[in-house]
Design an enzyme around this catalytic site. Sequence first.
Site, PDB file in Angstrom:
ATOM      1  N   HIS A  17       3.141   3.358  -9.044  1.00  0.00           N
ATOM      2  CA  HIS A  17       2.981   1.937  -9.350  1.00  0.00           C
ATOM      3  C   HIS A  17       4.254   1.370  -9.990  1.00  0.00           C
ATOM      4  O   HIS A  17       4.635   0.225  -9.707  1.00  0.00           O
ATOM      5  CB  HIS A  17       1.779   1.730 -10.281  1.00  0.00           C
ATOM      6  CG  HIS A  17       0.463   2.054  -9.636  1.00  0.00           C
ATOM      7  ND1 HIS A  17       0.135   1.616  -8.377  1.00  0.00           N
ATOM      8  CD2 HIS A  17      -0.610   2.766 -10.095  1.00  0.00           C
ATOM      9  CE1 HIS A  17      -1.091   2.034  -8.080  1.00  0.00           C
ATOM     10  NE2 HIS A  17      -1.550   2.739  -9.096  1.00  0.00           N
ATOM     11  N   ASP A  75       0.826  -1.202   0.000  1.00  0.00           N
ATOM     12  CA  ASP A  75       0.000   0.000   0.000  1.00  0.00           C
ATOM     13  C   ASP A  75       0.862   1.255   0.000  1.00  0.00           C
ATOM     14  O   ASP A  75       1.937   1.268   0.602  1.00  0.00           O
ATOM     15  CB  ASP A  75      -0.904  -0.012   1.239  1.00  0.00           C
ATOM     16  CG  ASP A  75      -2.096   0.899   1.087  1.00  0.00           C
ATOM     17  OD1 ASP A  75      -2.546   1.104  -0.053  1.00  0.00           O
ATOM     18  OD2 ASP A  75      -2.563   1.417   2.109  1.00  0.00           O
ATOM     19  N   LEU A 124      11.061 -20.586  -5.023  1.00  0.00           N
ATOM     20  CA  LEU A 124      10.098 -19.691  -4.369  1.00  0.00           C
ATOM     21  C   LEU A 124       8.786 -19.758  -5.128  1.00  0.00           C
ATOM     22  O   LEU A 124       8.771 -19.694  -6.360  1.00  0.00           O
ATOM     23  CB  LEU A 124      10.622 -18.243  -4.368  1.00  0.00           C
ATOM     24  CG  LEU A 124       9.638 -17.155  -3.927  1.00  0.00           C
ATOM     25  CD1 LEU A 124       9.401 -17.246  -2.418  1.00  0.00           C
ATOM     26  CD2 LEU A 124      10.148 -15.760  -4.298  1.00  0.00           C
TER      27      LEU A 124
END
Length: 224
Positions: free
Chosen positions: A19, A2, A113
């Site tokens: 972004h 956020d 991962l």
Amino acid sequence: MDGNGRWARARRLPVIAGHRKGAESVQECVRAAIRQGVRYLTLYAFSSENWRRSTKEVGDLTSLLRFYLRHKINELHAQGVRLRIIGEPERFEGPLREELRRAESLTLHNTTLTLTLALSYGGRAEIVQAARRLAEDAVAGRIAVDDINESTLHNALQTADMPDPDLVIRTSGESRLSNFLLWQSAYAELIFMDVLWPDFGEAEFLEALSRFAGRQRRFGGRPA
């Protein structure tokens, strides 16, 4: 993840700049997770509520996601990262859905991962979807009503083949889960950090891991 918009506005930049910088933070955290031996990393990339944002911002976000999928997926693949998607990716436009499908297929057998992107995701909607699936199975006679329990509901979730999260990190000073992995996070440790996501890098990731390591996890029991 956020704070992209606030980061951009503080610098008098368009929101898309926040972004883009946030996407760089994702790459840095993936590399840090691999170095630290983290096996599962789930990122809340686009919530079901994000559809309420302006058409331009949604378009910018999806275009940015397509760009990184197209140009960075080979790097993830070389790192041994498996990409998974949860949520409702079918709500996105066809070209993005195709990039997501290609990325999942390419990295399917990687084991270093598991990087899960929550896209058009909402924790309540996921639980409702799982409950509906179990109800349909019960009506069809595939399972007995008495067989519906925490285990069967867990197995009906989109994350059924993943461990529940040990740690949930929320950036930008917000102190809530915002509909993220509500069922799965029942016993997760929660860490809230004031840093905006575009400024979140390896140092902040390691700080969160260090704070997590200092927690005593009892899962409702008494300390040893």
